[in-house]
Design a protein around this motif. Sequence first.
Motif, PDB file in Angstrom:
ATOM      1  N   VAL A  19       1.278  -0.879  -0.315  1.00  0.00           N
ATOM      2  CA  VAL A  19       0.054   0.177   0.025  1.00  0.00           C
ATOM      3  C   VAL A  19       0.896   1.017  -0.102  1.00  0.00           C
ATOM      4  O   VAL A  19       0.945   2.421  -0.493  1.00  0.00           O
ATOM      5  CB  VAL A  19      -0.736  -0.457   1.206  1.00  0.00           C
ATOM      6  N   TYR A  76       2.761   1.560  -3.350  1.00  0.00           N
ATOM      7  CA  TYR A  76       2.101   2.206  -4.434  1.00  0.00           C
ATOM      8  C   TYR A  76       1.591   3.435  -4.633  1.00  0.00           C
ATOM      9  O   TYR A  76       1.307   4.335  -4.866  1.00  0.00           O
ATOM     10  CB  TYR A  76       0.564   1.685  -4.650  1.00  0.00           C
ATOM     11  N   LYS A  77       1.147   3.883  -3.373  1.00  0.00           N
ATOM     12  CA  LYS A  77       1.024   5.107  -2.497  1.00  0.00           C
ATOM     13  C   LYS A  77       2.467   6.258  -3.431  1.00  0.00           C
ATOM     14  O   LYS A  77       2.420   7.439  -4.404  1.00  0.00           O
ATOM     15  CB  LYS A  77       0.334   5.757  -1.526  1.00  0.00           C
ATOM     16  N   ARG A  91       3.381   7.580  -6.438  1.00  0.00           N
ATOM     17  CA  ARG A  91       2.636   8.678  -6.995  1.00  0.00           C
ATOM     18  C   ARG A  91       4.194  10.309  -6.350  1.00  0.00           C
ATOM     19  O   ARG A  91       4.011  11.216  -6.580  1.00  0.00           O
ATOM     20  CB  ARG A  91       1.619   9.270  -7.288  1.00  0.00           C
ATOM     21  N   ILE A 113      -4.511  -2.298 -10.840  1.00  0.00           N
ATOM     22  CA  ILE A 113      -4.474  -1.269  -9.517  1.00  0.00           C
ATOM     23  C   ILE A 113      -3.579  -0.562 -10.502  1.00  0.00           C
ATOM     24  O   ILE A 113      -3.754   0.688  -9.779  1.00  0.00           O
ATOM     25  CB  ILE A 113      -3.331  -2.348  -8.684  1.00  0.00           C
ATOM     26  N   LEU A 114      -2.888  -0.002 -11.348  1.00  0.00           N
ATOM     27  CA  LEU A 114      -1.988   0.848 -11.883  1.00  0.00           C
ATOM     28  C   LEU A 114      -2.581   1.797 -12.750  1.00  0.00           C
ATOM     29  O   LEU A 114      -1.977   3.144 -12.053  1.00  0.00           O
ATOM     30  CB  LEU A 114      -0.531   0.284 -11.933  1.00  0.00           C
ATOM     31  N   PHE A 151       1.153   4.694 -14.895  1.00  0.00           N
ATOM     32  CA  PHE A 151       1.812   4.118 -14.285  1.00  0.00           C
ATOM     33  C   PHE A 151       2.037   2.985 -14.361  1.00  0.00           C
ATOM     34  O   PHE A 151       3.200   1.930 -13.941  1.00  0.00           O
ATOM     35  CB  PHE A 151       0.630   3.746 -12.881  1.00  0.00           C
ATOM     36  N   MET A 154      -7.197  13.692  -4.047  1.00  0.00           N
ATOM     37  CA  MET A 154      -5.906  13.541  -2.669  1.00  0.00           C
ATOM     38  C   MET A 154      -5.386  14.442  -2.570  1.00  0.00           C
ATOM     39  O   MET A 154      -3.944  14.125  -1.772  1.00  0.00           O
ATOM     40  CB  MET A 154      -5.092  12.475  -4.009  1.00  0.00           C
ATOM     41  N   GLU A 157      -4.198  15.526   0.333  1.00  0.00           N
ATOM     42  CA  GLU A 157      -3.657  15.220   1.755  1.00  0.00           C
ATOM     43  C   GLU A 157      -3.332  16.257   2.759  1.00  0.00           C
ATOM     44  O   GLU A 157      -4.138  15.814   3.850  1.00  0.00           O
ATOM     45  CB  GLU A 157      -2.880  13.937   1.694  1.00  0.00           C
ATOM     46  N   THR A 217      -4.477   2.065  -6.984  1.00  0.00           N
ATOM     47  CA  THR A 217      -3.801   3.749  -6.258  1.00  0.00           C
ATOM     48  C   THR A 217      -3.914   5.012  -6.778  1.00  0.00           C
ATOM     49  O   THR A 217      -4.159   5.560  -4.468  1.00  0.00           O
ATOM     50  CB  THR A 217      -2.404   3.628  -7.292  1.00  0.00           C
ATOM     51  N   ASP A 218      -5.192   5.082  -7.275  1.00  0.00           N
ATOM     52  CA  ASP A 218      -5.947   6.865  -7.085  1.00  0.00           C
ATOM     53  C   ASP A 218      -6.761   6.658  -5.473  1.00  0.00           C
ATOM     54  O   ASP A 218      -7.275   7.515  -4.531  1.00  0.00           O
ATOM     55  CB  ASP A 218      -6.300   6.797  -7.904  1.00  0.00           C
ATOM     56  N   LEU A 225      -6.708   4.510  -3.544  1.00  0.00           N
ATOM     57  CA  LEU A 225      -6.025   4.832  -1.756  1.00  0.00           C
ATOM     58  C   LEU A 225      -5.757   5.860  -1.281  1.00  0.00           C
ATOM     59  O   LEU A 225      -5.594   6.383  -0.218  1.00  0.00           O
ATOM     60  CB  LEU A 225      -4.429   3.599  -2.094  1.00  0.00           C
ATOM     61  N   LEU A 226      -5.328   6.471  -2.707  1.00  0.00           N
ATOM     62  CA  LEU A 226      -4.603   8.105  -2.243  1.00  0.00           C
ATOM     63  C   LEU A 226      -5.702   8.680  -1.842  1.00  0.00           C
ATOM     64  O   LEU A 226      -5.886   9.945  -0.478  1.00  0.00           O
ATOM     65  CB  LEU A 226      -4.003   8.493  -3.536  1.00  0.00           C
ATOM     66  N   ASP A 264      -6.304   8.014   1.859  1.00  0.00           N
ATOM     67  CA  ASP A 264      -5.218   8.791   2.660  1.00  0.00           C
ATOM     68  C   ASP A 264      -6.304  10.427   3.520  1.00  0.00           C
ATOM     69  O   ASP A 264      -5.331  10.924   4.382  1.00  0.00           O
ATOM     70  CB  ASP A 264      -4.221   8.835   2.264  1.00  0.00           C
TER      71      ASP A 264
END
Lengths: 343, 218
Positions: free
Chosen positions: A159, A162-163, A166, A209-210, A214, B19, B21, B65-66, B68-69, B72
């Motif tokens: 996790v 992946y973050k 970016r 996922i990406l 990405f 995103m 944060e 990935t997006d 997840l951010l 956050d």
Amino acid sequence: MLTEKQRLEKIFRQEHVDRPPCICPGGMMNMITMELMQECGVTWPDAHLDAEQMAKLAMAAYERDCFENIGVPFCMTVEAEELGAEITLGTNVFEPHVVKYAIESVVDWEKLKPIDVHAGRAKVVLDAIEIIKKRNKTVPIIGNLAGPVSVASSVMEPVHFYKELRKRNEIAHQYMTFITDQILAFAEAQIKAGVDVIAISDPSGTGEILGPKFFDEFVVKYMNILLDGIKKHNVRTIVHICGQMKSVYKELSKIRSDALSFDSIVSIADAKKNLPGRVIMGNVSTYALEFAQPEKIASLTKYCVKNGANIISPACGLGTRSPLKNVRAILDELKHLEGEGGL
Amino acid sequence: MAKSKEELLEALSVCVVEMEEEEVVDVANEFIAEGYPAFDGIMDGLVDGMNKASDLYDEEEYFVTDVLLCSDAMYAGLDVLKPHLPVDAGGQNKPKVVIGVVEGDTHDIGKNLVKIMLDTAGFEMYDLGRDVPLDNFIDKAIEVDASLICMSTLMTTTMEGMKIVIEKLIEKGIRDRFKIMVGGSPISKKYTDEIGADGYSINAVEAVKVAKDLVAFE
């Protein structure tokens, strides 16, 4: 009559063959079942640690008419462990997996020690390849690697990884460059030990996922660096990517492997259409291989052939409880189709 | 000039979708400083943004990935707003969910995503993590009196664990106390039915709908 090695090589060259080969590379694409372990008297987790046992179990999958290749290792944790992640070896049912990461963030990548291919389980794999090489001349030997994104996200918490693709993009690239170099060193040692084919599975680097951007920036880029390094040694390559490909076919087509392999969610007909000129491997459902009957496996095999799969394989790693009669049904059906002249 | 409530709600939502944060913390603080109710900031700001992120994910504009951010950013905003909630605001009627990746498997991206989506949708989440010993699902579900048990795996070798949990619940005579939802790439609707689970979802967005149906929660 073609040897298994010749048939597979002809497939990579896109020449005419009598029938598609039946391949299960190993690594993430597990070909070992509990029944096979019982039959040859070698079991997990011991076989992960001992070259002789690893070689014996790997050869059993060929000798007992399951697949037309011999592949090692039986997991995708060797690279991560040698880079400092803590793993458990699992059981006779479960594969080894990571339990503790080596670093917290991509910024810590310089703390990682390079892989020593002549120590630990990396050496077990290399020794096993040498043993297999001595005893087999006609069967393709496949060395397996975890792909760059999968190794990178096994050495640290996925996790966070992946973050940080970016948030810490530039350092993430440095980390990926280091990881790719390490995998390449292991690949080169496997080649020296005698593999004919390198299969790279990158289940953590999926389009789902990406996303396309990405996927291109991290999967395609580092996979190609790895592939270019391997190809210098005149070894063939297979790349397996998990998950749905619809959003990333364009990016995927840039991956410079000899063959591309997909899991069962991808339609082979669709893949053939979207990836013209490519050798496609796939994708008999591993769910069916574990729970269905041999007749069902035969019809799934036929379906893959009909849709244009060049190499027939399980769609993913086999569940260890898959009955051998099901596993054998793929190759049986391919031989049957050949006999009928239906190819 | 001070921003209106609507402007601040919109800003909270946009911070989550984009995103941001750090910015979200400033906006959340401003929202509280202006004297607006924290509950509205959560529901009409942060959760609204997370729902928009989830729509974008559903439309394949956003990827894991997006999301997840985005989550956050949502949680960063929640950290600011939650302490300002009145003591009795909501909470009692939230269905409780125990979630985890079954023993032998450590792939938890999908599980995390489902957890975020269900959390956003108002479920009270108990996350057991990954590689979870099978008995822990049962023990935790009893302990918190859960409505729903969610199990996930990405490996064929470990999917059997879900079946074993259900069998153990039957043995203990408490199967009917919980609804069971399963997911993960090797799992199918067919497998769900075979092992006697109640629900299956193909992805995290779908999981919210299935979970709401299972426990009749809106």
